[in-house]
Design a protein around this motif. Structure first.
Motif, PDB file in Angstrom:
ATOM      1  N   LEU A  31       0.834  -1.200   0.000  1.00 26.38           N
ATOM      2  CA  LEU A  31       0.000   0.000   0.000  1.00 26.38           C
ATOM      3  C   LEU A  31       0.873   1.255   0.000  1.00 26.38           C
ATOM      4  O   LEU A  31       1.871   1.331   0.721  1.00 26.38           O
ATOM      5  N   PRO A  32       0.502   2.263  -0.802  1.00 28.04           N
ATOM      6  CA  PRO A  32       1.338   3.473  -0.898  1.00 28.04           C
ATOM      7  C   PRO A  32       1.256   4.350   0.347  1.00 28.04           C
ATOM      8  O   PRO A  32       0.231   4.398   1.021  1.00 28.04           O
ATOM      9  N   ARG A  33       2.363   5.001   0.638  1.00 30.62           N
ATOM     10  CA  ARG A  33       2.444   5.992   1.720  1.00 30.62           C
ATOM     11  C   ARG A  33       2.752   7.345   1.100  1.00 30.62           C
ATOM     12  O   ARG A  33       3.632   7.464   0.264  1.00 30.62           O
ATOM     13  N   TYR A  34       2.020   8.365   1.485  1.00 33.13           N
ATOM     14  CA  TYR A  34       2.247   9.724   1.002  1.00 33.13           C
ATOM     15  C   TYR A  34       2.271  10.651   2.204  1.00 33.13           C
ATOM     16  O   TYR A  34       1.354  10.633   3.021  1.00 33.13           O
ATOM     17  N   GLU A  35       3.319  11.467   2.293  1.00 34.66           N
ATOM     18  CA  GLU A  35       3.396  12.435   3.399  1.00 34.66           C
ATOM     19  C   GLU A  35       2.436  13.586   3.131  1.00 34.66           C
ATOM     20  O   GLU A  35       2.235  13.998   1.993  1.00 34.66           O
ATOM     21  N   ASN A  36       1.851  14.109   4.184  1.00 32.07           N
ATOM     22  CA  ASN A  36       0.933  15.259   4.136  1.00 32.07           C
ATOM     23  C   ASN A  36      -0.238  15.021   3.176  1.00 32.07           C
ATOM     24  O   ASN A  36      -0.686  15.938   2.488  1.00 32.07           O
ATOM     25  N   ALA A  37      -0.719  13.794   3.105  1.00 33.31           N
ATOM     26  CA  ALA A  37      -1.860  13.481   2.248  1.00 33.31           C
ATOM     27  C   ALA A  37      -3.021  13.004   3.126  1.00 33.31           C
ATOM     28  O   ALA A  37      -2.843  12.651   4.290  1.00 33.31           O
ATOM     29  N   LEU A  38      -4.189  13.037   2.556  1.00 36.56           N
ATOM     30  CA  LEU A  38      -5.358  12.530   3.269  1.00 36.56           C
ATOM     31  C   LEU A  38      -5.244  11.026   3.466  1.00 36.56           C
ATOM     32  O   LEU A  38      -4.750  10.309   2.594  1.00 36.56           O
ATOM     33  N   ALA A  39      -5.717  10.568   4.606  1.00 40.61           N
ATOM     34  CA  ALA A  39      -5.718   9.127   4.874  1.00 40.61           C
ATOM     35  C   ALA A  39      -6.878   8.479   4.137  1.00 40.61           C
ATOM     36  O   ALA A  39      -7.967   9.047   4.034  1.00 40.61           O
ATOM     37  N   CYS A  40      -6.646   7.304   3.610  1.00 42.58           N
ATOM     38  CA  CYS A  40      -7.671   6.562   2.892  1.00 42.58           C
ATOM     39  C   CYS A  40      -8.774   6.160   3.876  1.00 42.58           C
ATOM     40  O   CYS A  40      -8.521   5.446   4.844  1.00 42.58           O
ATOM     41  N   PRO A  41     -10.008   6.627   3.659  1.00 40.94           N
ATOM     42  CA  PRO A  41     -11.068   6.338   4.637  1.00 40.94           C
ATOM     43  C   PRO A  41     -11.400   4.853   4.740  1.00 40.94           C
ATOM     44  O   PRO A  41     -11.703   4.366   5.825  1.00 40.94           O
ATOM     45  N   GLU A  54      -8.755  -3.404  -5.892  1.00 34.09           N
ATOM     46  CA  GLU A  54      -9.483  -3.549  -7.147  1.00 34.09           C
ATOM     47  C   GLU A  54      -8.685  -3.045  -8.357  1.00 34.09           C
ATOM     48  O   GLU A  54      -8.690  -3.672  -9.410  1.00 34.09           O
ATOM     49  N   PHE A  55      -7.996  -1.898  -8.200  1.00 34.72           N
ATOM     50  CA  PHE A  55      -7.339  -1.269  -9.342  1.00 34.72           C
ATOM     51  C   PHE A  55      -5.815  -1.283  -9.283  1.00 34.72           C
ATOM     52  O   PHE A  55      -5.157  -0.957 -10.260  1.00 34.72           O
ATOM     53  N   GLY A  56      -5.229  -1.598  -8.121  1.00 32.92           N
ATOM     54  CA  GLY A  56      -3.775  -1.667  -8.006  1.00 32.92           C
ATOM     55  C   GLY A  56      -3.109  -0.351  -7.695  1.00 32.92           C
ATOM     56  O   GLY A  56      -1.883  -0.264  -7.686  1.00 32.92           O
ATOM     57  N   HIS A  57      -3.877   0.696  -7.426  1.00 36.01           N
ATOM     58  CA  HIS A  57      -3.298   1.991  -7.053  1.00 36.01           C
ATOM     59  C   HIS A  57      -4.316   2.763  -6.214  1.00 36.01           C
ATOM     60  O   HIS A  57      -5.521   2.535  -6.303  1.00 36.01           O
ATOM     61  N   CYS A  58      -3.818   3.658  -5.388  1.00 39.17           N
ATOM     62  CA  CYS A  58      -4.661   4.542  -4.590  1.00 39.17           C
ATOM     63  C   CYS A  58      -3.862   5.809  -4.335  1.00 39.17           C
ATOM     64  O   CYS A  58      -2.676   5.743  -4.029  1.00 39.17           O
ATOM     65  N   SER A  59      -4.489   6.965  -4.485  1.00 42.02           N
ATOM     66  CA  SER A  59      -3.781   8.233  -4.348  1.00 42.02           C
ATOM     67  C   SER A  59      -3.790   8.757  -2.916  1.00 42.02           C
ATOM     68  O   SER A  59      -3.282   9.850  -2.668  1.00 42.02           O
ATOM     69  N   LEU A  60      -4.335   8.005  -1.979  1.00 43.21           N
ATOM     70  CA  LEU A  60      -4.406   8.441  -0.595  1.00 43.21           C
ATOM     71  C   LEU A  60      -3.362   7.722   0.252  1.00 43.21           C
ATOM     72  O   LEU A  60      -2.798   6.703  -0.142  1.00 43.21           O
TER      73      LEU A  60
END
Length: 109
Positions: A31-41, A54-60
């Motif tokens: 799972l991706p980690r992004y600093e200063n980003a919204l947490a995936c609900p 489902e899609f292999g990527h998430c921007s959160l």
């Protein structure tokens, strides 16, 4: 998930709880980690990301400190009781092997 061999819900005879838990931990590390980003609900609420699965990527962001991951206990391969079960032949053979190892260690030291 279902077993690709027997199509039963896992864990089954082909995939035990330990293997299923290790697959889950591996997937969690992807799972991706992004600093200063919204947490995936979805991840925060349930501990998994539906979009990533489902899609292999998430921007959160997927913060690892929101959930405690508890590994299942080891189970006896013969009787499937929590290890060590102390009543089947497998445990007796294991105990004899451990005693032999201890005697060998004392003999060599």
């Amino acid at each position: 998930p279902r077993c690709p061999i027997c199509t039963l819900p896992m864990p089954c005879a082909h995939c035990d709880e330990q293997e299923l838990a290790s697959q889950g931990l591996e997937r969690r590390e992807e799972l991706p980690r992004y600093e200063n980003a919204l947490a995936c609900p979805c991840f925060v609420k349930y501990g998994y990301c539906r979009v990533f699965n489902e899609f292999g990527h998430c921007s959160l962001d997927h913060p690892r400190d929101r959930h405690d991951v508890i590994k299942p206990p080891l189970k006896c391969p013969q009787c499937t009781m929590v290890w060590p079960c102390r009543h089947c032949n497998f445990t007796r053979a294991r105990d004899e092997l451990l005693e032999t190892v201890k005697r060998a260690q004392r003999w060599f030291s």
